[in-house]
Design a protein around this motif. Structure first.
Motif, PDB file in Angstrom:
ATOM      1  N   MET A   1      21.991  20.196  46.865  1.00  0.00           N
ATOM      2  CA  MET A   1      21.943  18.879  46.233  1.00  0.00           C
ATOM      3  C   MET A   1      21.925  17.816  47.324  1.00  0.00           C
ATOM      4  SD  MET A   1      24.259  17.486  43.096  1.00  0.00           S
ATOM      5  CE  MET A   1      23.683  18.825  42.107  1.00  0.00           C
ATOM      6  N   ALA A   2      21.125  16.785  47.129  1.00  0.00           N
ATOM      7  CA  ALA A   2      20.994  15.716  48.116  1.00  0.00           C
ATOM      8  C   ALA A   2      22.289  14.934  48.243  1.00  0.00           C
ATOM      9  CB  ALA A   2      19.857  14.783  47.699  1.00  0.00           C
ATOM     10  N   GLY A   3      22.455  14.287  49.386  1.00  0.00           N
ATOM     11  CA  GLY A   3      23.596  13.415  49.588  1.00  0.00           C
ATOM     12  C   GLY A   3      23.404  12.113  48.829  1.00  0.00           C
ATOM     13  N   PHE A   4      24.472  11.354  48.758  1.00  0.00           N
ATOM     14  CA  PHE A   4      24.414  10.067  48.072  1.00  0.00           C
ATOM     15  C   PHE A   4      25.417   9.126  48.711  1.00  0.00           C
ATOM     16  CE2 PHE A   4      27.822  12.302  46.004  1.00  0.00           C
ATOM     17  CZ  PHE A   4      28.766  11.324  45.736  1.00  0.00           C
ATOM     18  N   HIS A   5      25.272   7.862  48.391  1.00  0.00           N
ATOM     19  CA  HIS A   5      26.250   6.860  48.799  1.00  0.00           C
ATOM     20  C   HIS A   5      26.506   5.938  47.610  1.00  0.00           C
ATOM     21  CE1 HIS A   5      22.395   4.872  49.619  1.00  0.00           C
ATOM     22  NE2 HIS A   5      23.040   3.737  49.426  1.00  0.00           N
ATOM     23  N   VAL A   6      27.597   5.218  47.689  1.00  0.00           N
ATOM     24  CA  VAL A   6      28.003   4.281  46.629  1.00  0.00           C
ATOM     25  C   VAL A   6      28.043   2.886  47.223  1.00  0.00           C
ATOM     26  CG1 VAL A   6      29.888   3.608  45.081  1.00  0.00           C
ATOM     27  CG2 VAL A   6      29.338   6.034  45.403  1.00  0.00           C
ATOM     28  N   ARG A   7      27.503   1.939  46.470  1.00  0.00           N
ATOM     29  CA  ARG A   7      27.563   0.539  46.898  1.00  0.00           C
ATOM     30  C   ARG A   7      27.573  -0.376  45.686  1.00  0.00           C
ATOM     31  NH1 ARG A   7      22.908  -2.182  46.067  1.00  0.00           N
ATOM     32  NH2 ARG A   7      20.879  -1.178  46.312  1.00  0.00           N
ATOM     33  N   ARG A   8      27.951  -1.623  45.939  1.00  0.00           N
ATOM     34  CA  ARG A   8      27.899  -2.647  44.895  1.00  0.00           C
ATOM     35  C   ARG A   8      26.445  -3.003  44.600  1.00  0.00           C
ATOM     36  NH1 ARG A   8      32.468  -6.505  44.050  1.00  0.00           N
ATOM     37  NH2 ARG A   8      34.321  -5.478  44.866  1.00  0.00           N
ATOM     38  N   THR A   9      26.189  -3.369  43.367  1.00  0.00           N
ATOM     39  CA  THR A   9      24.844  -3.786  42.975  1.00  0.00           C
ATOM     40  C   THR A   9      24.631  -5.262  43.295  1.00  0.00           C
ATOM     41  OG1 THR A   9      25.519  -4.352  40.720  1.00  0.00           O
ATOM     42  CG2 THR A   9      24.786  -2.077  41.117  1.00  0.00           C
ATOM     43  N   THR A  10      23.367  -5.656  43.353  1.00  0.00           N
ATOM     44  CA  THR A  10      22.985  -7.051  43.583  1.00  0.00           C
ATOM     45  C   THR A  10      21.917  -7.449  42.564  1.00  0.00           C
ATOM     46  OG1 THR A  10      21.126  -6.615  45.064  1.00  0.00           O
ATOM     47  CG2 THR A  10      23.334  -6.703  46.082  1.00  0.00           C
ATOM     48  N   ALA A  11      21.653  -8.734  42.477  1.00  0.00           N
ATOM     49  CA  ALA A  11      20.609  -9.228  41.566  1.00  0.00           C
ATOM     50  C   ALA A  11      19.251  -8.613  41.908  1.00  0.00           C
ATOM     51  CB  ALA A  11      20.541 -10.749  41.614  1.00  0.00           C
ATOM     52  N   ASP A  12      19.005  -8.367  43.186  1.00  0.00           N
ATOM     53  CA  ASP A  12      17.722  -7.798  43.597  1.00  0.00           C
ATOM     54  C   ASP A  12      17.547  -6.343  43.158  1.00  0.00           C
ATOM     55  OD1 ASP A  12      16.921 -10.170  44.744  1.00  0.00           O
ATOM     56  OD2 ASP A  12      17.541  -9.594  46.763  1.00  0.00           O
ATOM     57  N   ASP A  13      18.617  -5.717  42.703  1.00  0.00           N
ATOM     58  CA  ASP A  13      18.560  -4.336  42.212  1.00  0.00           C
ATOM     59  C   ASP A  13      18.153  -4.252  40.744  1.00  0.00           C
ATOM     60  OD1 ASP A  13      19.554  -3.222  44.633  1.00  0.00           O
ATOM     61  OD2 ASP A  13      21.616  -3.625  44.011  1.00  0.00           O
ATOM     62  N   TRP A  14      17.698  -5.336  40.173  1.00  0.00           N
ATOM     63  CA  TRP A  14      17.521  -5.403  38.727  1.00  0.00           C
ATOM     64  C   TRP A  14      16.630  -4.287  38.169  1.00  0.00           C
ATOM     65  CZ3 TRP A  14      13.020  -6.231  35.967  1.00  0.00           C
ATOM     66  CH2 TRP A  14      11.910  -6.676  36.684  1.00  0.00           C
ATOM     67  N   ARG A  15      15.600  -3.896  38.875  1.00  0.00           N
ATOM     68  CA  ARG A  15      14.710  -2.836  38.364  1.00  0.00           C
ATOM     69  C   ARG A  15      15.461  -1.498  38.259  1.00  0.00           C
ATOM     70  NH1 ARG A  15      11.431  -5.967  41.555  1.00  0.00           N
ATOM     71  NH2 ARG A  15       9.547  -6.766  40.570  1.00  0.00           N
ATOM     72  N   GLN A  16      16.263  -1.178  39.277  1.00  0.00           N
ATOM     73  CA  GLN A  16      17.025   0.060  39.265  1.00  0.00           C
ATOM     74  C   GLN A  16      18.154   0.004  38.232  1.00  0.00           C
ATOM     75  OE1 GLN A  16      16.220  -1.786  41.944  1.00  0.00           O
ATOM     76  NE2 GLN A  16      15.622  -0.494  43.655  1.00  0.00           N
ATOM     77  N   VAL A  17      18.780  -1.163  38.099  1.00  0.00           N
ATOM     78  CA  VAL A  17      19.828  -1.346  37.088  1.00  0.00           C
ATOM     79  C   VAL A  17      19.232  -1.104  35.701  1.00  0.00           C
ATOM     80  CG1 VAL A  17      21.339  -3.060  35.984  1.00  0.00           C
ATOM     81  CG2 VAL A  17      21.242  -2.896  38.489  1.00  0.00           C
ATOM     82  N   ARG A  18      18.079  -1.667  35.447  1.00  0.00           N
ATOM     83  CA  ARG A  18      17.414  -1.501  34.154  1.00  0.00           C
ATOM     84  C   ARG A  18      17.048  -0.034  33.917  1.00  0.00           C
ATOM     85  NH1 ARG A  18      12.388  -1.212  31.677  1.00  0.00           N
ATOM     86  NH2 ARG A  18      12.207  -2.409  29.732  1.00  0.00           N
ATOM     87  N   ALA A  19      16.425   0.600  34.898  1.00  0.00           N
ATOM     88  CA  ALA A  19      16.006   1.996  34.732  1.00  0.00           C
ATOM     89  C   ALA A  19      17.195   2.908  34.466  1.00  0.00           C
ATOM     90  CB  ALA A  19      15.244   2.465  35.971  1.00  0.00           C
ATOM     91  N   LEU A  20      18.293   2.711  35.185  1.00  0.00           N
ATOM     92  CA  LEU A  20      19.452   3.557  34.973  1.00  0.00           C
ATOM     93  C   LEU A  20      20.098   3.273  33.619  1.00  0.00           C
ATOM     94  CD1 LEU A  20      21.021   5.834  36.314  1.00  0.00           C
ATOM     95  CD2 LEU A  20      22.540   4.095  37.301  1.00  0.00           C
ATOM     96  N   ARG A  21      20.127   2.011  33.206  1.00  0.00           N
ATOM     97  CA  ARG A  21      20.688   1.679  31.887  1.00  0.00           C
ATOM     98  C   ARG A  21      19.882   2.346  30.784  1.00  0.00           C
ATOM     99  NH1 ARG A  21      25.545   0.030  29.799  1.00  0.00           N
ATOM    100  NH2 ARG A  21      25.207  -0.998  27.813  1.00  0.00           N
ATOM    101  N   LEU A  22      18.578   2.325  30.881  1.00  0.00           N
ATOM    102  CA  LEU A  22      17.748   2.976  29.865  1.00  0.00           C
ATOM    103  C   LEU A  22      17.975   4.485  29.862  1.00  0.00           C
ATOM    104  CD1 LEU A  22      14.442   0.922  30.218  1.00  0.00           C
ATOM    105  CD2 LEU A  22      16.330   0.570  28.592  1.00  0.00           C
TER     106      LEU A  22
END
Length: 174
Positions: A1-22
């Motif tokens: 399994m690939a590695g991952f990291h955790v970070r706070r979201t930003t307004a510029d992440d809106w496309r990824q926020v939307r895709a994950l919410r859907l």
């Protein structure tokens, strides 16, 4: 399994926020207080606002993101999210919007644990407890929360999207 990291979201992440919410709403519709229809109708400005929650006072939004050494920013697919906010001083911090993609679930993958570690770190700066509400028919989530030290308070709140359904109020001392 690939590695991952955790970070706070930003307004510029809106496309990824939307895709994950859907993805969240498709995978586990009872776990969230939003319908797919509502989410799909939201404009870009709303998604930018949701992404910006990662830096709003009294709020936090975290994303778990696959590491991708080929990507210019080193980030790949978004694989999980958790958020928190403080509705009022009496309630204190609340855990919200918990989701991990199916192929990253489980304690061995560590995604949910890493996200919750970040939320708990933020919550400790707010109060001595962290509260959440989980749908009564979401045993997978309930088991995770119990494993992480949350306990059922005995309180129930109505689940607003389905008449008669309830959410179980759980709390953890930090």
């Amino acid at each position: 399994m690939a590695g991952f990291h955790v970070r706070r979201t930003t307004a510029d992440d809106w496309r990824q926020v939307r895709a994950l919410r859907l993805e969240m709403l498709e995978d586990t519709p009872l776990a969230f207080l939003e319908t797919m229809e509502h989410a799909l109708a939201q404009p870009e400005a709303e998604w930018r606002n949701r992404g910006a929650r990662g830096s709003h006072p009294g709020r936090i939004a975290l994303a778990a993101i696959e590491s991708d050494p080929v990507s210019p920013n080193g980030e790949g697919r978004w694989i999980g999210t958790m958020g928190g906010f403080v509705p009022d001083a009496k309630t204190g911090p609340m855990l919200i919007g918990v989701y991990v993609s199916p192929d990253y679930r489980g304690s061995r993958a560590g995604v949910a644990d890493a996200l919750l570690d970040g939320i708990e770190e933020w919550a400790r700066m707010q109060a001595t407890t962290l509260t959440l509400e989980v749908h009564e028919r979401n045993p997978r989530a309930t088991r995770f929360y119990e494993r992480r030290g949350f306990h059922d308070t005995g309180a129930r709140t109505p689940y607003p999207l389905v008449a008669g359904d309830l959410e179980v109020v759980m709390v953890k001392r930090l």
